[in-house]
Design a protein around this motif. Structure first.
Motif, short mmCIF file in Angstrom:
data_model
loop_
_atom_site.label_atom_id
_atom_site.label_comp_id
_atom_site.label_asym_id
_atom_site.label_seq_id
_atom_site.Cartn_x
_atom_site.Cartn_y
_atom_site.Cartn_z
N ALA A 91 0.83 -1.21 0.00
CA ALA A 91 0.00 0.00 0.00
C ALA A 91 0.86 1.26 0.00
CB ALA A 91 -0.91 -0.01 1.22
N LYS A 92 1.94 1.21 0.76
CA LYS A 92 2.83 2.37 0.79
C LYS A 92 3.45 2.63 -0.57
CE LYS A 92 5.40 5.56 2.68
NZ LYS A 92 4.81 6.88 3.06
N ALA A 93 3.86 1.56 -1.26
CA ALA A 93 4.45 1.71 -2.59
C ALA A 93 3.44 2.27 -3.58
CB ALA A 93 4.99 0.36 -3.06
N ILE A 94 2.20 1.78 -3.53
CA ILE A 94 1.16 2.28 -4.44
C ILE A 94 0.86 3.74 -4.16
CG2 ILE A 94 -1.26 2.04 -5.11
CD1 ILE A 94 -1.02 -0.93 -4.58
N ALA A 95 0.78 4.09 -2.89
CA ALA A 95 0.50 5.49 -2.53
C ALA A 95 1.59 6.41 -3.04
CB ALA A 95 0.35 5.60 -1.01
N ASP A 96 2.84 5.99 -2.92
CA ASP A 96 3.96 6.85 -3.32
C ASP A 96 4.13 6.93 -4.83
OD1 ASP A 96 4.47 7.38 -0.67
OD2 ASP A 96 6.05 5.86 -0.49
N THR A 97 3.85 5.82 -5.53
CA THR A 97 4.14 5.78 -6.97
C THR A 97 2.93 6.11 -7.85
OG1 THR A 97 3.67 3.39 -7.02
CG2 THR A 97 5.96 4.08 -6.64
N ILE A 98 1.71 5.97 -7.30
CA ILE A 98 0.51 6.21 -8.11
C ILE A 98 -0.29 7.38 -7.59
CG2 ILE A 98 -1.68 5.23 -8.89
CD1 ILE A 98 -0.39 2.50 -8.94
N VAL A 99 -0.70 7.29 -6.32
CA VAL A 99 -1.58 8.32 -5.77
C VAL A 99 -0.89 9.67 -5.71
CG1 VAL A 99 -2.92 9.00 -3.75
CG2 VAL A 99 -2.88 6.61 -4.48
N LEU A 100 0.33 9.68 -5.20
CA LEU A 100 1.02 10.96 -5.01
C LEU A 100 1.17 11.75 -6.31
CD1 LEU A 100 4.03 11.49 -2.65
CD2 LEU A 100 4.03 12.54 -4.90
N SER A 112 -14.39 -10.61 5.63
CA SER A 112 -13.33 -9.80 6.20
C SER A 112 -12.13 -9.76 5.26
CB SER A 112 -12.91 -10.34 7.56
OG SER A 112 -12.44 -11.67 7.44
N MET A 113 -11.41 -8.64 5.28
CA MET A 113 -10.25 -8.43 4.43
C MET A 113 -9.17 -7.73 5.24
SD MET A 113 -12.10 -7.21 0.89
CE MET A 113 -13.25 -6.13 1.74
N VAL A 114 -7.95 -7.75 4.71
CA VAL A 114 -6.87 -6.99 5.31
C VAL A 114 -7.01 -5.55 4.87
CG1 VAL A 114 -4.39 -6.70 5.49
CG2 VAL A 114 -5.37 -8.99 5.36
N GLU A 115 -7.11 -4.66 5.83
CA GLU A 115 -7.37 -3.25 5.56
C GLU A 115 -6.13 -2.45 5.90
OE1 GLU A 115 -10.93 -0.09 6.73
OE2 GLU A 115 -10.45 -1.78 8.06
N VAL A 116 -5.67 -1.64 4.93
CA VAL A 116 -4.44 -0.87 5.11
C VAL A 116 -4.73 0.61 4.85
CG1 VAL A 116 -2.02 -0.62 4.45
CG2 VAL A 116 -3.13 -2.85 4.26
N TYR A 117 -4.31 1.45 5.80
CA TYR A 117 -4.41 2.90 5.65
C TYR A 117 -3.01 3.47 5.56
CZ TYR A 117 -9.37 2.78 6.98
OH TYR A 117 -10.73 2.55 7.03
N THR A 118 -2.82 4.36 4.58
CA THR A 118 -1.51 4.97 4.36
C THR A 118 -1.66 6.48 4.25
OG1 THR A 118 -0.84 3.01 3.11
CG2 THR A 118 0.55 4.97 2.92
N GLY A 119 -0.95 7.19 5.08
CA GLY A 119 -0.94 8.65 4.97
C GLY A 119 -0.06 9.08 3.81
N VAL A 120 -0.52 10.06 3.03
CA VAL A 120 0.24 10.50 1.86
C VAL A 120 0.01 11.99 1.65
CG1 VAL A 120 -1.64 9.87 0.29
CG2 VAL A 120 0.69 10.10 -0.59
N ARG A 121 1.04 12.66 1.23
CA ARG A 121 0.93 14.08 0.85
C ARG A 121 1.10 14.16 -0.65
NH1 ARG A 121 4.56 19.06 3.36
NH2 ARG A 121 3.45 20.76 2.28
N ASP A 122 0.03 14.60 -1.34
CA ASP A 122 0.05 14.55 -2.80
C ASP A 122 0.85 15.71 -3.37
OD1 ASP A 122 -1.56 16.80 -2.72
OD2 ASP A 122 -3.41 15.72 -3.15
#
Length: 254
Positions: free
Chosen positions: A62-71, A166-176
């Protein structure tokens, strides 16, 4: 009369090898108990290890996706609702969902104290909706931290996920790219937990039980030897007692 007294005064003797048989029964019983305990322990340990590893890997993904896609894609145009920018975000995140590694994806922005608004989601019906957020997840706004856990389907924003389990739920803080603090939420199916737990158990269980079985077999001769020594000592004690009783009877007859 004296013969009857001598025979009646003789203590009863047990069958030969009784101590050995008893020792072997207890040895085998406790060996079986230990094998069962170890087997259960291996299953439980496998579940704990797989759960821990899965949560850690999910957090990294999730951290990798947030940094490489969302940001990079959360631009001003995206915040303004520009269709091209939104489509770019949708296509990029949907590619991550199609391979089965992600079940659902949501992007949150802060909407007030303890509340967050869904800025984007793979479920269009909930885009733009505002929900209360637990302090553990809400505190990630303004940080780069990550938290992962098994999802709570009782949450209001999970009302559309009741049938998924139920699923594995991941929250990642990101600054866009605009400097806005967002929260990237992703879900991973827990079927992988069961599969991985079973696979790890299949690997560990034969090794653990096999090692214990080998240990039991190698120590079995020692247990038999000790039991035989005890049995011989008991037989010797019975013979001494019998001789003492016979001597006493003989002395009495004299």
């Amino acid at each position: 009369m004296s013969g009857e007294g001598a025979e009646g005064g003789r203590p009863p003797t047990s069958g030969e090898g009784r101590a050995v048989r008893r020792a072997l029964r207890w040895y085998l019983l406790w060996s079986l108990v230990v094998l069962v305990i170890v087997g259960v322990g291996v299953v439980l340990l496998s579940g704990v290890l797989v759960r821990s590893t899965t949560l850690r890997d999910a957090a990294r993904t999730a951290k990798a996706i947030a940094d490489t896609i969302v940001l990079p894609l959360a631009t001003e145009s995206f915040h303004d609702g520009n269709s091209s920018a939104v489509d770019a975000m949708t296509q990029a995140l949907e590619l991550r969902s199609r391979d089965g590694s992600l079940e659902h994806v949501r992007l949150w922005e802060e909407a007030g104290p303890g509340e967050a608004k869904i800025l984007w989601a793979d479920q269009p019906d909930i885009i733009g909706m505002t929900f209360p957020m637990a302090s553990r997840e809400f505190s990630l706004f303004g940080t780069n931290n990550v938290v992962a856990s098994v999802s709570d389907l009782e949450k209001a924003e999970n009302a559309f996920d009741q049938d998924t389990g139920s699923m594995v739920e991941v929250y990642t803080g990101v600054r866009d790219s605009t400097g806005a603090h967002l929260l990237f939420e992703s879900y991973i199916p827990t079927e992988r937990l069961s599969d991985d737990t079973q696979a790890l158990t299949v690997r560990l269980l034969p090794i653990s039980l096999g090692a214990l079985l080998i240990l039991s077999l190698t120590t079995l001769p020692l247990a038999v030897s000790l039991a035989r020594r005890v049995d011989r000592a008991q037989e010797e004690r019975r013979r001494l007692l019998t001789n003492a009783v016979n001597a006493s009877d003989l002395e009495r007859r004299r």
